[in-house]
Design a protein around this motif. Structure first.
Motif, PDB file in Angstrom:
ATOM      1  N   LEU A  82     -24.905   2.270 -37.457  1.00 58.75           N
ATOM      2  CA  LEU A  82     -26.279   2.036 -37.019  1.00 58.75           C
ATOM      3  C   LEU A  82     -27.163   1.539 -38.158  1.00 58.75           C
ATOM      4  N   ALA A  83     -27.049   2.161 -39.332  1.00 59.17           N
ATOM      5  CA  ALA A  83     -27.919   1.789 -40.459  1.00 59.17           C
ATOM      6  C   ALA A  83     -27.664   0.342 -40.889  1.00 59.17           C
ATOM      7  N   ALA A  84     -26.390  -0.032 -40.987  1.00 59.37           N
ATOM      8  CA  ALA A  84     -26.049  -1.390 -41.406  1.00 59.37           C
ATOM      9  C   ALA A  84     -26.494  -2.412 -40.370  1.00 59.37           C
ATOM     10  N   ALA A  85     -26.279  -2.101 -39.085  1.00 59.19           N
ATOM     11  CA  ALA A  85     -26.683  -3.015 -38.015  1.00 59.19           C
ATOM     12  C   ALA A  85     -28.199  -3.186 -37.979  1.00 59.19           C
ATOM     13  N   LYS A  86     -28.936  -2.088 -38.152  1.00 58.70           N
ATOM     14  CA  LYS A  86     -30.402  -2.135 -38.128  1.00 58.70           C
ATOM     15  C   LYS A  86     -30.918  -3.002 -39.275  1.00 58.70           C
ATOM     16  N   ALA A  87     -30.327  -2.833 -40.474  1.00 58.64           N
ATOM     17  CA  ALA A  87     -30.761  -3.625 -41.626  1.00 58.64           C
ATOM     18  C   ALA A  87     -30.487  -5.104 -41.404  1.00 58.64           C
ATOM     19  N   ALA A  88     -29.319  -5.422 -40.844  1.00 60.39           N
ATOM     20  CA  ALA A  88     -28.957  -6.822 -40.625  1.00 60.39           C
ATOM     21  C   ALA A  88     -29.848  -7.479 -39.578  1.00 60.39           C
ATOM     22  N   VAL A  89     -30.113  -6.784 -38.474  1.00 58.60           N
ATOM     23  CA  VAL A  89     -30.928  -7.351 -37.400  1.00 58.60           C
ATOM     24  C   VAL A  89     -32.386  -7.500 -37.838  1.00 58.60           C
ATOM     25  N   GLU A  90     -32.917  -6.512 -38.531  1.00 59.49           N
ATOM     26  CA  GLU A  90     -34.305  -6.603 -38.983  1.00 59.49           C
ATOM     27  C   GLU A  90     -34.497  -7.781 -39.929  1.00 59.49           C
ATOM     28  N   GLN A  91     -33.477  -8.056 -40.757  1.00 55.04           N
ATOM     29  CA  GLN A  91     -33.581  -9.190 -41.662  1.00 55.04           C
ATOM     30  C   GLN A  91     -33.620 -10.505 -40.888  1.00 55.04           C
ATOM     31  N   LEU A  92     -32.914 -10.567 -39.765  1.00 54.02           N
ATOM     32  CA  LEU A  92     -32.910 -11.790 -38.950  1.00 54.02           C
ATOM     33  C   LEU A  92     -34.307 -12.138 -38.451  1.00 54.02           C
ATOM     34  N   TYR A  93     -35.064 -11.101 -38.077  1.00 53.84           N
ATOM     35  CA  TYR A  93     -36.391 -11.337 -37.507  1.00 53.84           C
ATOM     36  C   TYR A  93     -37.489 -11.400 -38.571  1.00 53.84           C
ATOM     37  N   LYS A  94     -37.112 -11.094 -39.791  1.00 53.23           N
ATOM     38  CA  LYS A  94     -38.121 -11.025 -40.850  1.00 53.23           C
ATOM     39  C   LYS A  94     -38.615 -12.426 -41.202  1.00 53.23           C
ATOM     40  N   LYS A  95     -39.912 -12.578 -41.248  1.00 55.18           N
ATOM     41  CA  LYS A  95     -40.518 -13.837 -41.644  1.00 55.18           C
ATOM     42  C   LYS A  95     -40.990 -13.698 -43.086  1.00 55.18           C
ATOM     43  N   ASP A  96     -40.373 -14.439 -44.000  1.00 58.66           N
ATOM     44  CA  ASP A  96     -40.800 -14.342 -45.399  1.00 58.66           C
ATOM     45  C   ASP A  96     -40.870 -15.732 -46.009  1.00 58.66           C
ATOM     46  N   SER A  97     -41.140 -15.786 -47.292  1.00 55.65           N
ATOM     47  CA  SER A  97     -41.362 -17.058 -47.960  1.00 55.65           C
ATOM     48  C   SER A  97     -40.099 -17.894 -48.083  1.00 55.65           C
ATOM     49  N   SER A  98     -38.922 -17.280 -47.845  1.00 57.82           N
ATOM     50  CA  SER A  98     -37.683 -18.038 -47.966  1.00 57.82           C
ATOM     51  C   SER A  98     -37.396 -18.852 -46.712  1.00 57.82           C
ATOM     52  N   GLN A  99     -38.186 -18.631 -45.650  1.00 65.81           N
ATOM     53  CA  GLN A  99     -37.991 -19.390 -44.422  1.00 65.81           C
ATOM     54  C   GLN A  99     -38.986 -20.542 -44.378  1.00 65.81           C
ATOM     55  N   TYR A 100     -38.631 -21.607 -43.684  1.00 62.88           N
ATOM     56  CA  TYR A 100     -39.483 -22.783 -43.658  1.00 62.88           C
ATOM     57  C   TYR A 100     -39.368 -23.449 -42.303  1.00 62.88           C
ATOM     58  N   ASN A 101     -40.266 -24.372 -42.074  1.00 57.26           N
ATOM     59  CA  ASN A 101     -40.301 -25.048 -40.785  1.00 57.26           C
ATOM     60  C   ASN A 101     -39.078 -25.917 -40.587  1.00 57.26           C
ATOM     61  N   VAL A 102     -38.487 -25.846 -39.397  1.00 55.08           N
ATOM     62  CA  VAL A 102     -37.267 -26.602 -39.134  1.00 55.08           C
ATOM     63  C   VAL A 102     -37.513 -28.107 -39.218  1.00 55.08           C
ATOM     64  N   THR A 103     -38.755 -28.538 -38.990  1.00 52.17           N
ATOM     65  CA  THR A 103     -39.071 -29.964 -39.100  1.00 52.17           C
ATOM     66  C   THR A 103     -38.818 -30.465 -40.516  1.00 52.17           C
ATOM     67  N   ASP A 104     -39.147 -29.609 -41.514  1.00 50.85           N
ATOM     68  CA  ASP A 104     -38.884 -29.993 -42.902  1.00 50.85           C
ATOM     69  C   ASP A 104     -37.406 -30.261 -43.113  1.00 50.85           C
ATOM     70  N   PHE A 105     -36.582 -29.402 -42.515  1.00 48.58           N
ATOM     71  CA  PHE A 105     -35.127 -29.559 -42.648  1.00 48.58           C
ATOM     72  C   PHE A 105     -34.652 -30.861 -41.984  1.00 48.58           C
ATOM     73  N   LEU A 106     -35.123 -31.086 -40.777  1.00 42.77           N
ATOM     74  CA  LEU A 106     -34.630 -32.226 -40.009  1.00 42.77           C
ATOM     75  C   LEU A 106     -34.950 -33.556 -40.673  1.00 42.77           C
ATOM     76  N   PHE A 107     -36.146 -33.656 -41.254  1.00 45.03           N
ATOM     77  CA  PHE A 107     -36.568 -34.951 -41.769  1.00 45.03           C
ATOM     78  C   PHE A 107     -36.451 -35.079 -43.279  1.00 45.03           C
ATOM     79  N   ALA A 108     -36.055 -33.995 -43.964  1.00 45.15           N
ATOM     80  CA  ALA A 108     -35.827 -34.094 -45.400  1.00 45.15           C
ATOM     81  C   ALA A 108     -34.342 -34.103 -45.710  1.00 45.15           C
TER      82      ALA A 108
END
Length: 250
Positions: free
Chosen positions: A192-218
């Motif tokens: 449970l602890a490992a699954a909770k940590a992994a899933v919460e990280q998936l939904y976490k919005k932080d500075s390492s994430q960026y707009n998918v448009t940047d990816f598509l056109f860069a």
């Protein structure tokens, strides 16, 4: 005759070539063809040989930076590697390993946190994804100076997600996190602890994430690939809206 046996292991080191070391636990089954009935001494010997070969194969895969999350989804390839590892010893006893598959394979909680941090560093392009070289002082490099791996620009470095993680993001909203954690545990065997940590990280919005448009056109995507990606995600978004409102979009 064919014999099917269960196997289980805990806290087995999986040392990636890029410097990340995690601890894996797992379980599964293997099938052996034997030319004769097994004696009372054959069973323990077979299990011992199998576990020794399992450690060798996992060490070899880790040294190649093989993603541990993909191993349960490649039973044929893994069976072939295991067959090669035990064939010399087992052929003398009239045994042949036919098939190996995992019913569970998961890292412990501390390893999950290591992987999360490693993905964050990759997304910020602070380390080489292949050999683990520190790129903090050379973040504009095109190729790694140690192993020669081509380094993607920062905005196009997508965090690696497993098929399970991709399914969760596509089918569970953030308010359905409890169901997502249940699904993660069901598919990976994680506690449970490992699954909770992994899933919460998936939904976490932080500075390492960026707009998918940047990816598509860069990125180096072809116009056709960009359109296919946009179309797929647009259709997924429309379907989610339909599901949310309980009817067809007008």
């Amino acid at each position: 005759m064919e014999i099917t046996k269960d196997f289980e292991f805990r806290d087995l080191a999986y040392n990636y070539a890029n410097g990340i070391s995690i601890s894996l636990s797992g379980a599964g089954r293997y099938t052996v063809a034997s030319e004769s009935d097994l004696s009372s001494e054959d069973g323990p010997a077979m299990n011992s040989d199998f576990m020794t070969a399992l450690k060798l194969v996992l060490n070899a895969l880790a040294a190649q930076n093989a993603d541990h999350t993909t191993l349960p989804h490649k039973p044929d390839e893994f069976s072939e590697l295991m067959h090669e590892a035990v064939s010399d010893t087992w052929s003398q006893r009239g045994w042949e390993l036919k098939r190996v598959f995992f019913t569970a394979l998961y890292p412990d909680e501390s390893s999950v946190m290591k992987l999360i941090e490693a993905n964050r560093m990759l997304s910020l392009r602070c380390v080489c994804p292949n050999c683990g070289k520190d790129l903090t002082d050379n973040s504009d490099a095109v190729f790694c100076s140690v192993c020669g791996t081509r380094l993607e620009p920062t905005k196009t470095q997508l965090a690696v997600r497993t098929p399970v993680e991709e399914y969760i993001l596509a089918n569970f909203s953030e308010v359905e996190k409890v169901e997502a954690i249940k699904y993660y545990r069901q598919e990976t065997g994680a506690n449970l602890a490992a699954a909770k940590a992994a899933v919460e990280q998936l939904y976490k919005k932080d500075s390492s994430q960026y707009n998918v448009t940047d990816f598509l056109f860069a990125s180096d995507m072809s116009p056709e690939a960009r359109m296919e990606y946009l179309s797929t995600n647009l259709n997924n978004g429309i379907q989610k809206l339909k599901n949310f409102f309980g009817g067809e979009a007008q």
